[in-house]
Design a protein around this motif. Sequence first.
Motif, PDB file in Angstrom:
ATOM      1  N   ILE A  67      23.713  38.040  76.213  1.00  0.00           N
ATOM      2  CA  ILE A  67      22.632  37.266  77.014  1.00  0.00           C
ATOM      3  C   ILE A  67      21.127  37.866  77.030  1.00  0.00           C
ATOM      4  O   ILE A  67      21.015  39.091  76.326  1.00  0.00           O
ATOM      5  CB  ILE A  67      22.901  38.059  78.838  1.00  0.00           C
ATOM      6  N   THR A  68      20.474  36.248  76.982  1.00  0.00           N
ATOM      7  CA  THR A  68      18.717  37.109  76.637  1.00  0.00           C
ATOM      8  C   THR A  68      17.932  36.823  78.242  1.00  0.00           C
ATOM      9  O   THR A  68      18.737  35.806  78.512  1.00  0.00           O
ATOM     10  CB  THR A  68      18.171  36.047  76.034  1.00  0.00           C
ATOM     11  N   VAL A  69      17.585  37.628  78.257  1.00  0.00           N
ATOM     12  CA  VAL A  69      16.678  37.999  79.709  1.00  0.00           C
ATOM     13  C   VAL A  69      15.227  37.172  80.103  1.00  0.00           C
ATOM     14  O   VAL A  69      15.118  37.897  79.292  1.00  0.00           O
ATOM     15  CB  VAL A  69      17.540  38.606  80.792  1.00  0.00           C
TER      16      VAL A  69
ATOM     17  N   ALA B 224      23.321  41.199  81.369  1.00  0.00           N
ATOM     18  CA  ALA B 224      22.476  41.609  79.926  1.00  0.00           C
ATOM     19  C   ALA B 224      22.861  43.045  79.426  1.00  0.00           C
ATOM     20  O   ALA B 224      23.710  43.485  78.615  1.00  0.00           O
ATOM     21  CB  ALA B 224      21.280  41.127  79.716  1.00  0.00           C
ATOM     22  N   ILE B 225      22.569  43.421  80.313  1.00  0.00           N
ATOM     23  CA  ILE B 225      23.001  45.234  80.397  1.00  0.00           C
ATOM     24  C   ILE B 225      24.381  45.648  80.204  1.00  0.00           C
ATOM     25  O   ILE B 225      25.026  46.555  79.018  1.00  0.00           O
ATOM     26  CB  ILE B 225      21.616  46.294  81.365  1.00  0.00           C
ATOM     27  N   VAL B 226      25.433  44.780  80.679  1.00  0.00           N
ATOM     28  CA  VAL B 226      26.656  45.302  81.205  1.00  0.00           C
ATOM     29  C   VAL B 226      27.199  44.539  79.821  1.00  0.00           C
ATOM     30  O   VAL B 226      28.964  44.582  80.222  1.00  0.00           O
ATOM     31  CB  VAL B 226      27.215  45.357  81.943  1.00  0.00           C
ATOM     32  N   CYS B 227      26.816  43.716  79.258  1.00  0.00           N
ATOM     33  CA  CYS B 227      27.409  42.908  78.213  1.00  0.00           C
ATOM     34  C   CYS B 227      27.800  43.020  77.011  1.00  0.00           C
ATOM     35  O   CYS B 227      26.675  43.256  76.219  1.00  0.00           O
ATOM     36  CB  CYS B 227      26.747  41.278  77.880  1.00  0.00           C
TER      37      CYS B 227
ATOM     38  N   ALA C 200      18.084  41.407  84.440  1.00  0.00           N
ATOM     39  CA  ALA C 200      18.874  41.679  83.625  1.00  0.00           C
ATOM     40  C   ALA C 200      19.846  42.817  83.765  1.00  0.00           C
ATOM     41  O   ALA C 200      20.258  43.058  82.533  1.00  0.00           O
ATOM     42  CB  ALA C 200      17.597  42.687  82.819  1.00  0.00           C
TER      43      ALA C 200
ATOM     44  N   ASP D 192      29.249  42.098  74.577  1.00  0.00           N
ATOM     45  CA  ASP D 192      29.066  41.686  73.226  1.00  0.00           C
ATOM     46  C   ASP D 192      27.892  41.430  73.191  1.00  0.00           C
ATOM     47  O   ASP D 192      27.204  40.119  72.261  1.00  0.00           O
ATOM     48  CB  ASP D 192      30.004  40.387  73.298  1.00  0.00           C
ATOM     49  N   ALA D 193      26.677  41.551  73.679  1.00  0.00           N
ATOM     50  CA  ALA D 193      24.768  41.470  73.728  1.00  0.00           C
ATOM     51  C   ALA D 193      24.882  39.819  73.734  1.00  0.00           C
ATOM     52  O   ALA D 193      24.245  39.284  72.547  1.00  0.00           O
ATOM     53  CB  ALA D 193      24.391  42.340  72.036  1.00  0.00           C
TER      54      ALA D 193
ATOM     55  N   ILE E 211      18.699  32.988  82.762  1.00  0.00           N
ATOM     56  CA  ILE E 211      18.853  34.082  81.721  1.00  0.00           C
ATOM     57  C   ILE E 211      19.704  32.350  80.045  1.00  0.00           C
ATOM     58  O   ILE E 211      20.366  31.541  80.246  1.00  0.00           O
ATOM     59  CB  ILE E 211      20.125  35.039  81.756  1.00  0.00           C
ATOM     60  N   VAL E 212      19.519  33.065  79.494  1.00  0.00           N
ATOM     61  CA  VAL E 212      20.749  32.050  77.870  1.00  0.00           C
ATOM     62  C   VAL E 212      21.464  33.337  76.809  1.00  0.00           C
ATOM     63  O   VAL E 212      21.403  33.964  76.809  1.00  0.00           O
ATOM     64  CB  VAL E 212      19.366  31.859  76.683  1.00  0.00           C
TER      65      VAL E 212
END
Lengths: 257, 74, 360
Positions: B66-68, B58-61, B55, B63-64, B8-9
Amino acid sequence: MSQITKEEIRQPENLVYKKTELLTDNPLSYCPGCGHGTAHRVVMEVIDEMGIQEQTIGIAPVGCSVLAYEFMNVDMQQAAHGRAPALATAVKRLMPEKFVFTYQGDGDLAAIGTAETIHACNRGENIVIIFINNGIYGMTGGQMAPTTLPGMKSSTSPYGRDVALMGNPLKITELIAQLPGTLYVTRQAVHTPAAVRRAKRAVRKAFENQKLNKGLSFVEIVSNCNSGWKMTPNQSNEWMVENMFPFYPLGDIKVND
Amino acid sequence: MAKIKGDIVIDIEKCKGCSVCIPACPQDVIALSANVNSKGYHFAETVNDACTGCANCAIVCPDAVITVYRKKVE
Amino acid sequence: MRELKLMKGNEAFAEAAIRAGADGYFGYPITPQSEVMEYLMAEKPHERTGMVVLQAESEVAAINMVYGGASCGKRVLTSSSSPGISLKQEGISYIAGAELPCLILNVVRAGPGLGTIQPAQSDYFQATKGGGHGDYRMIVLAPSSVQEMADFASLGFDLAFKYRNPVMILSDGAIGQMMEKVELDEQITRLTEAEIIKNTPWATTGKTKDRERNIITSLDLDSAKMELHNIHLQEKYRQIEENETRFETIQCDDADYLIIAYGTSARISQKAVDLLRAQGIKVGLLRPITLFPFPSKPIAELANRVKGILTVEMSAGQMIEDVRLAVGCKVKAEHFGRMGGIIPSPTQVVEAMHQKIIGG
């Protein structure tokens, strides 16, 4: 097995998830851990995946999500407090080929805007209403909302909501499900990966419904307000599961075809 | 046997350190950094290489940020 | 050629709105203007022109439907009467703040509170001084005939779109209810979506790839930006004052005394002018057609030539404040009016002129 570097994994062909371009690059104004951000993303991902950005008009409310138009990369209108369903009614009737949605909190939708909400639902306007219920007025500093639970503390119910004195919390979603104008009424959450996936399927169904011209789709998302509830984000999500979900149970309430 | 490797980034400047991603991760990959970003938030970072690219984070982030990525390794 | 009909003021307005190419009407019943929506519903404008007509759940909802429709660049309107206009003021403030064009008909009845259903002019303040919150102005047109009820529908839309500003037609229960002959314009074709996108590129018609998203809002949390927005609005209002002041003068050239009145009061005052002239007193009438912008300059010029000014209003005296601001201390300016739904008679105006101005 050979060792693989991070750089080898981080290649475009290996991408499985990134922020939709239908969210702008503006940093979200919400508190850390607030479900609003996730709910925004779910709605925008659905519009992105359906390819309907050019036909979509959103209506922002008054409350924490008053600035939703800063984050949602679609044409948007900012309504007066509670009036979003009235705006959406006109937009949809004047441009029936567009996709129209409102995004409203509990104070906006279930207190000051109760009449607009109920009548838009009862007329069966072919719109989508996204309703974020976190049981509190977040923007103004944590006052009691129409959805604040019995006994729940807020800045205007500092000793807990006394229903004898302050009235009962309003289950407006159940009420709306009774109305003949609603096609699909559901209650979702966005606190876990599984909940987000279910919420997204519900939002997708709601937007797909708009093509049917058979009534209004209403998606409640029970969410946290860790600042207002005075908890950490993860504590607030646990509190939500233990306290909010028994009163506001998740799942579809009305599904018509 | 094929194995799935993920990564993840995290956009650490936009991360608010809310920690919602941490319990969402089945591999316990994420923790808050001891360092802070320019806003003063202890941002999320990866602490091991066990990511499978599921992911969930990312799905719960909210603030969006996280890139997976996910790659099948032979 | 214009079509000649005998119609009520409210009906003439409704018919003229259809012919002016209106896209949508959103209303709520209230006496004495309910004929507007009744006429529209009976006419089925959806079949005639594609115009949407919807009975809302409240005046509040109706004005916010107008807000939503106006945000899309559509020609939308609502109508109501005084208590209903009070309810609409929140929405009007948002519409003014967001700089949207729309048309609002107020068929004024007497207040305060529920008041009565009889005609009055006691909404001058709430029409011309904002009414809702914040520093904003509506363009206010005051019809004094059924013909003007019709004519101001298209004029109102033109001004609303020219300035991206709400326009109020400030009528009253007498003009709304009376029947007169009226010449109606020919039907204007409603704009297509392509024309709307071209004419009003700010409208929320759906974000296409070739432009940024359009946002309709009256909000800016940055006070410096909000002040700039307010300065811009004020500049627009000054421009409207410069360009759009409308009034009519009747027998003012040789007048020793002046009556200033609009709407129904102007009709009564015109008869009073004739009665006074029959007595050998040279009286003229200035009828403001726009109440904002107010015809201050022509009033100030006439104040240099006349001995006294009487304003006639069906109120406790609201427009008189603007008249006095225009006149200064140059000449005596007094108010005569009836309230509570009473329409003054021409002879009462004549008496008031004698008592308050000529003999006063």
